[in-house]
Design a protein around this motif. Structure first.
Motif, PDB file in Angstrom:
ATOM      1  N   PRO A   2      36.576  40.977  37.516  1.00 14.65           N
ATOM      2  CA  PRO A   2      36.476  41.031  38.981  1.00 14.65           C
ATOM      3  C   PRO A   2      37.768  41.558  39.589  1.00 14.65           C
ATOM      4  O   PRO A   2      38.855  41.396  39.035  1.00 14.65           O
ATOM      5  CB  PRO A   2      36.215  39.573  39.373  1.00 14.65           C
ATOM      6  N   LYS A   3      37.628  42.193  40.771  1.00 18.99           N
ATOM      7  CA  LYS A   3      38.772  42.849  41.398  1.00 18.99           C
ATOM      8  C   LYS A   3      39.067  42.244  42.770  1.00 18.99           C
ATOM      9  O   LYS A   3      38.168  42.086  43.590  1.00 18.99           O
ATOM     10  CB  LYS A   3      38.505  44.347  41.544  1.00 18.99           C
ATOM     11  N   TRP A  34      41.298  37.924  37.159  1.00 20.18           N
ATOM     12  CA  TRP A  34      41.035  38.918  38.185  1.00 20.18           C
ATOM     13  C   TRP A  34      42.042  40.063  38.111  1.00 20.18           C
ATOM     14  O   TRP A  34      43.224  39.853  37.815  1.00 20.18           O
ATOM     15  CB  TRP A  34      41.113  38.276  39.576  1.00 20.18           C
ATOM     16  N   ASP A  81      35.628  43.192  44.521  1.00 24.93           N
ATOM     17  CA  ASP A  81      34.694  42.079  44.664  1.00 24.93           C
ATOM     18  C   ASP A  81      35.109  41.146  45.792  1.00 24.93           C
ATOM     19  O   ASP A  81      34.279  40.447  46.368  1.00 24.93           O
ATOM     20  CB  ASP A  81      34.622  41.289  43.358  1.00 24.93           C
ATOM     21  N   PRO A 103      31.818  43.717  50.031  1.00 24.07           N
ATOM     22  CA  PRO A 103      32.569  42.716  49.265  1.00 24.07           C
ATOM     23  C   PRO A 103      32.881  41.481  50.102  1.00 24.07           C
ATOM     24  O   PRO A 103      32.957  41.545  51.334  1.00 24.07           O
ATOM     25  CB  PRO A 103      33.848  43.452  48.867  1.00 24.07           C
ATOM     26  N   VAL A 331      37.259  31.470  43.647  1.00 22.26           N
ATOM     27  CA  VAL A 331      36.443  31.818  42.472  1.00 22.26           C
ATOM     28  C   VAL A 331      35.139  31.039  42.482  1.00 22.26           C
ATOM     29  O   VAL A 331      34.051  31.598  42.273  1.00 22.26           O
ATOM     30  CB  VAL A 331      37.225  31.559  41.186  1.00 22.26           C
ATOM     31  N   GLY A 334      32.679  32.182  45.146  1.00 30.21           N
ATOM     32  CA  GLY A 334      32.022  33.430  44.780  1.00 30.21           C
ATOM     33  C   GLY A 334      30.846  33.209  43.845  1.00 30.21           C
ATOM     34  O   GLY A 334      29.796  33.855  43.968  1.00 30.21           O
ATOM     35  N   LYS A 335      30.989  32.274  42.922  1.00 29.72           N
ATOM     36  CA  LYS A 335      29.907  31.991  41.979  1.00 29.72           C
ATOM     37  C   LYS A 335      28.728  31.337  42.670  1.00 29.72           C
ATOM     38  O   LYS A 335      27.573  31.632  42.383  1.00 29.72           O
ATOM     39  CB  LYS A 335      30.429  31.087  40.865  1.00 29.72           C
TER      40      LYS A 335
END
Length: 337
Positions: A2-3, A34, A81, A103, A331, A334-335
């Motif tokens: 991921p970015k 990341w 992302d 994003p 993180v 995001g999930k």
């Protein structure tokens, strides 16, 4: 992988605090797998580096208008992302332009006054509350002392004992702070401060007059490398800082001192310091009150019990784990999102 794309600036006029706290979060995100890229209007220099002083990735972006559009195009080109903004110049329309591109969008905000169409807001200042952001519809609000962004170099010094033969550290920001720094150190004459005095400024700060101050007598030292700050904090027995990120970093280590709020966006710092009794707050937004600086310095320097109590309260307020908490929340969000 991921970015994370970060948009932030630093320099003589705005200081280095934005870049420093973005770097802190960037390193925490990189530890979680990341890829990191900074967009900035000028070369960030040594500040934008990892723990081994190796440069982190960055690209130059044009300043001026349409910042949201320019950042959105960069995010699309790099396949970001998550986009993180730490820039006062972004208006609501800039965030809206970014929001529409796809994003996830996060912002580091210590103003609390903007309408923010974002997925997450990080207000890392002690005393900041999530409620105002949540009422405006921000899904993830990470606010207050638990999320204060302390550099890992500082975090690993948390709890370091006060040195018996330490210096007085004066560091009022990473921008052009020569004039206000001179006002403060000029007040610390031989009759006020018998200890060595170390002044630390950013590499872009003019230093002609500070260099003359350094040559004025023995026991004065001028440092222009912000990477030296953690060790300078550890070696300090008393500190005089601005009202930004560096203040909270001294709290993580535990160093009694004065907090000099001299720009408008640090005004909330005064109330936090007074409420938690972690130091002595000085409102210098209309000029440095020299007599108050001298009185406050003498009060702290002459009372060992007061210094010990300040340190205890500081460490209770800032534990140095804010970046870890923010990274894990971003993180995880995001999930789940």
């Amino acid at each position: 992988m991921p970015k994370l794309l970060i948009r932030a600036d630093g320099g003589p006029e705005i200081g280095l605090g934005h870049l420093m706290r973005c770097r802190t979060l960037a390193l925490a995100m990189r530890e979680r797998g990341w890829e990191i890229l900074l967009l900035t209007t000028s070369d960030p220099g040594d500040i934008w580096s990892d723990l081994q002083r190796a440069p982190l990735p960055w690209e130059q972006i044009d300043g001026g208008t349409a910042q949201g559009f320019k950042t959105a195009m960069a995010a699309k080109m790099h396949g970001a992302d998550l986009v993180l903004i730490d820039q006062y110049g972004f208006a609501t329309e800039d965030f809206t332009a970014l929001w529409a591109t796809g994003p996830r969008l996060a912002v580091i905000d210590d103003l609390g006054e903007r309408v923010l169409p974002v997925d997450a807001v990080i207000n890392p200042n002690p005393g900041a509350e999530a409620a105002p952001y949540a009422k405006r519809g921000v899904p993830l609000c990470l606010c207050g002392a638990p999320y204060t962004l302390v550099r890992p170099e500082v975090g690993r010094l948390a709890g370091a004992p006060l040195p018996d033969d330490g210096h007085v550290l004066v560091t009022l920001g990473g921008g052009d702070v020569q004039e206000i720094t001179l006002e403060v150190v000029s007040a610390l004459g031989d009759d006020v401060c018998a200890r060595p005095i170390v002044v630390c400024v950013g590499p872009a700060c003019p230093v002609d007059r500070l260099a003359a101050w350094e040559r004025g007598r023995n026991g004065r030292r001028l440092v222009r490398e912000t990477a030296a700050l953690p060790e300078l904090m550890r070696g300090a027995v008393l500190t005089i800082t601005g009202g930004g990120t560096t203040l909270w970093e001294t709290y993580c280590i535990g160093r009694p001192g004065l907090a000099v709020a001299w720009v408008e966006n640090q005004r909330r710092t005064l109330g936090i310091v007074e409420e938690h009794r972690t130091g002595i707050a000085i409102d210098a937004r209309s000029g440095v009150p020299i007599e108050f600086v001298v009185e406050a310095f003498r009060t702290i320097a002459g009372d060992a019990r007061l210094r010990e109590e300040m340190v205890r309260r500081q460490r209770k307020l800032i534990d140095g784990k804010g970046a870890v908490r923010v990274a894990e929340a971003l993180v995880s969000h995001g999930k789940s999102g």
